[in-house]
Each structure stands twice: as C-alpha cells, then as structure tokens.
Design a protein around this motif. Sequence first.
Motif, PDB file in Angstrom:
ATOM      1  N   THR A   5     -17.389   5.422   7.422  1.00  9.13           N
ATOM      2  CA  THR A   5     -18.105   4.298   8.036  1.00  9.13           C
ATOM      3  C   THR A   5     -18.498   4.614   9.469  1.00  9.13           C
ATOM      4  N   LEU A   6     -17.560   5.168  10.244  1.00  5.48           N
ATOM      5  CA  LEU A   6     -17.855   5.507  11.640  1.00  5.48           C
ATOM      6  C   LEU A   6     -18.922   6.586  11.741  1.00  5.48           C
ATOM      7  N   SER A   7     -18.877   7.558  10.818  1.00  8.77           N
ATOM      8  CA  SER A   7     -19.901   8.606  10.811  1.00  8.77           C
ATOM      9  C   SER A   7     -21.270   8.015  10.513  1.00  8.77           C
ATOM     10  N   GLY A   8     -21.305   7.096   9.538  1.00  4.29           N
ATOM     11  CA  GLY A   8     -22.566   6.424   9.215  1.00  4.29           C
ATOM     12  C   GLY A   8     -23.066   5.587  10.371  1.00  4.29           C
TER      13      GLY A   8
ATOM     14  N   ASP B 111      -8.077   4.740   2.725  1.00  6.85           N
ATOM     15  CA  ASP B 111      -8.638   3.829   3.730  1.00  6.85           C
ATOM     16  C   ASP B 111      -9.096   4.590   4.965  1.00  6.85           C
ATOM     17  N   GLY B 112      -8.306   5.590   5.353  1.00  6.39           N
ATOM     18  CA  GLY B 112      -8.690   6.401   6.514  1.00  6.39           C
ATOM     19  C   GLY B 112      -9.982   7.160   6.274  1.00  6.39           C
ATOM     20  N   LEU B 113     -10.146   7.691   5.059  1.00  4.14           N
ATOM     21  CA  LEU B 113     -11.379   8.408   4.727  1.00  4.14           C
ATOM     22  C   LEU B 113     -12.577   7.466   4.725  1.00  4.14           C
TER      23      LEU B 113
ATOM     24  N   THR C  56       0.832  -1.200   0.000  1.00  8.39           N
ATOM     25  CA  THR C  56       0.000   0.000   0.000  1.00  8.39           C
ATOM     26  C   THR C  56       0.864   1.247   0.000  1.00  8.39           C
ATOM     27  N   SER C  57       0.375   2.249  -0.706  1.00  8.22           N
ATOM     28  CA  SER C  57       1.082   3.526  -0.752  1.00  8.22           C
ATOM     29  C   SER C  57       0.497   4.481   0.278  1.00  8.22           C
ATOM     30  N   LYS C  58       1.082   5.654   0.390  1.00  5.23           N
ATOM     31  CA  LYS C  58       0.596   6.673   1.321  1.00  5.23           C
ATOM     32  C   LYS C  58      -0.827   7.074   0.962  1.00  5.23           C
TER      33      LYS C  58
END
Length: 522
Positions: free
Chosen positions: A25-28, A18-20, A10-12
């Motif tokens: 997901t957490l917001s949903g 993935d973080g976004l 995986t790249s930066k």
Amino acid sequence: EVINKIVKSTSKWDRIRDGLRLTSTLSGLVLNHFLISGKIKKFYKRLNKALADPTIAIQHQRADELIEYYHALERQLLKRWDAPLINDFFAMIFYGVLRKLTEKWCEDNDGTLQNDLLVGEGDIISAEPAQRIRKMGEMIFLYPELIDLLCEGSVLDIYRRLPNYQEFYAEYYAYLKKFGDRCLDELKLESPTLHDNPLPVLRSIGHMARRLQTNPEKHQKDRQQRHLAEDHVRELFAGAYIRKMIFNWVLKNTRKRVSDRENLRFERTRVFGRIRNIFVEVGFRLRDFGILNEPRDIFYLEVGEIVNYIEGTSSTNNLAALIELRKTEFSEYENSANPADRFETRGIIYHGHTFESKREKLSVEGDEIKGIGCCPGVVRGQVRVVRDPRGVEIHPGEILVAERTDPGWIMLFPACSGLLVEHGSLLSHSAIVAREMGIPAVVSLDGVTDWLKDGDWIEMDGRIGSVRKINTELDDSNGDDTDEDDFNLDGPEEGENDFAATTKIESSFDPTKRGIYEQKID
C-alpha cells in the motif's frame, strides 16, 4: 458483539501478511504521488469524451435509446473514478501536514497563516461562478433599468429584453452553459437546475450590480494576503534551508491537490447534470405515452424500476400507483424529525427505531464561540439563520448563518455582509467562495444554528474565527455610536455592510416543461 465477530486472534503469519500488504500500500501511495498528474489528465480526456454531445440529441431519442445511453455512461465512468479519489486522499494528507508544519515551525496556532497561504490560488473552479457573477454585475452596473429588471422582473420579461444588451446576453448564456447544473442540492437528481429556473442567478447578478453601484471596490485582496504570508514565511525560515525546502514542497503540493480537488468535484456535477437530463427526457416519453402524469414524477422511481420497465423485466406495470405511494412516503419524511448524527439500531432497521441519539446534545453556552476563520474582516450586524435557502430573503447588512452550504447557496452570498457555517473547513465550498467575494467568513462553528436566532446582534472576526454576541439595538440603531472600524478591520470597506442588497432564491418553475434555456435551444 459486532467487534467480537470481526476481531480474531492473529498468528505470526497473519502479521507477516499484514506487513506485506502495508508495504504494498505504501509503495502504491508513493507511486501514485508521481503518477497523479497523468492520471488526472487521462481522467479529463475520458470524461470529456463520454460527455461529448451524442450523435442524436437526447431530446430526440426514444426511451430505449436514452436508457442505452445511460448504460454507456455507466460503463465508461462509474468504475473509473480513480483520479478524483486518489487526489482527494493526497489533498487531505498534504493539507494536514501543512497545518502541522505551520503550527510547529511557524507557531500558527489559530490557523490564520495557513489560511492566508492557500487563498488566491486563481484556478479553482468553485470560485469561478462568483467571479463571473461579479463580472456580469460590472458589465451592467451603469444600466439601472436592467439592474431593476434583474432584481424584480419575471424570467419571461428578463428574457424578452436581454437581447438588447448583447455583451451581457452572451456572457450570461456562456455562464449558463458551463454552470447551469450547479444548483441547490446539485447531487440530487430531482433538484431543479438553473436551466429549469434561472431566476436565482439573474437575481444574484442584479444584486451584485446594485452593490457595485454603491461601492465599486472589488475585494481583490487575496493575492495581497498571500504575498504577505509568503514574506512572513521567508523571514521565519531565513537561514533554515532544509526546513524552508520541506515547507515549500508541502505548500506547493497542498495548493495543487486542493485546486485539483475542487476542479475534479465539478466534473461530478457535470456527470450528474447529464444523467439528470437523460431521465428527465425519459420522463417526457413516459408522460407522452400516458404512463406518468408529469415528467418529473420519474424521480420518485428507482433507476432499476425505470430500466426494468423499459427493457421488459419489471415486476410491476403500474408505475403511476408506485409514484403515488412514494409521494405519500416522501411527504411523511418531510414532516418527520431529522435523524440524529449518531444513532444505534438493532434487528430490523425500519422497525421499532426512532433514529434518535442516546447522548444528550451539547448546548453552546456563553456569549462567544470560535471556529475556523476563512476570510478576514470584522463585521457587526444582525444574523439570519437559514436552514433552507429556497424563498429566503437576505436583508441589507445581515450575516448569513447556515448549518452547511452547497454551490447553490452562492446566489445568497452577494447580499450578506458576513457568513457563519456550522460545518466545513478551510477547503469547503463556502470558505473558498467567501474568500473570492471578500465576505468575512467563519466555518466549523459547532451548534451555531441553535446558539443564534434571527435578529441576534453579533460581532464576527473572519481572521481569527471568533463570533461574539453583542447588544447594539439601542446603542447603534441610529449609527451615532458606531466606531468606523467596526466595519473596516482588514475586511470590507467602510459602510459596506449598509449596501448589501436583498436577494432571494426563488424555486417556482413549471415541472411539466423543460427549462426556458432548453426550450430556447430547441
């Protein structure tokens, strides 16, 4: 090699994406927590609309109309099952958090406090069949002739005489209307329901009435357990206002989500019941045209094969020959060994594999094992290991042992003095119903169906979840050396193990006809 195909460097920017996604997901998740009650209400409204009685009763629709009706239900419900899935997710989260809090803040290492806090919710539909069977048993326990009829008579004899007991007659048909699709293996469309063969529920009511004749104690102890547990929690959190607030919030949400989880799962049963009725009626149409030998032979066909045949896109016209091939295959399945819980395959799945595990199955050793206690009570008795409840008799005082249960097993519950289940949790159907009926129960007992055999004597404690083998054939056979408390520790009243009535799930029915109940409606 499967992992090597999936895992890539995986790249930066990949990590940022993935973080976004995780943030989204957490917001949903947070948003759905506040919206779930509204989603459930909309789901019920949509489901009730879809399952409303059609303009033309399905018994009077043509085969092509029945398939169109099936497509309509598919469009309305198949891809709109969001509320149950979201609620299940939250039920698992809150249940797990509550378990951690009771262990950490309340030192409840054996799970008894969490169990007591969740019992007696009152609006869980999985417990309603047990409640209504008990109610019907109470309605007739002063009529010994009716009790004998329900316990020993044929369906036709029972139905001829039921109108003589108007109050019970009305209550019974109300039960059948609501729970007639709850049966053994209810999520298999080919399973006969209570509409096809009502004898299991009739037997269960009769045996419950006999039980109440002997001891009218009603086992309404769940609320008492719950109040004692709540009082204990209040004492523990005296002065700890923040902890108390957090704990009560988690407990409130756990109770609500667990209750909704069971109730929403019942809606799945309703949908399966309607789909089952549609295809049974299609089977009758094809039988009438001489295409099938028996209406229920349709369950040996795949949905696509039935639809394509009726809509004119089938690759074969000889459905009868296809059904005979499937019957032969299913006979071979029944006579073959069950696949292991874990097995590996390579290449063509159905070629060259035995579906056996490479790991040796761990055997249960010693004279005592422990699982999850679901309903308090210490019981001594002989066990009956049941793998298939059809045609099984539970004799007075026996403790029912099963690998797993489903809602159809409730017909055996009124007869047993205790319940041991290899799989399951505090939220499983067997645990919920056992608490409602006051039957000491332990679940999540790995290997118990191999560890015990019919006739073994055990002592079980439904509060702490322990099961111990004992030798009482000689000591207690006459009842002279039995301590009174052996049958009366936080559970059933004295002697209750002596009057559990024999019950039997009988599965004989005529597959070429609609159930008696449906004939009566017609």
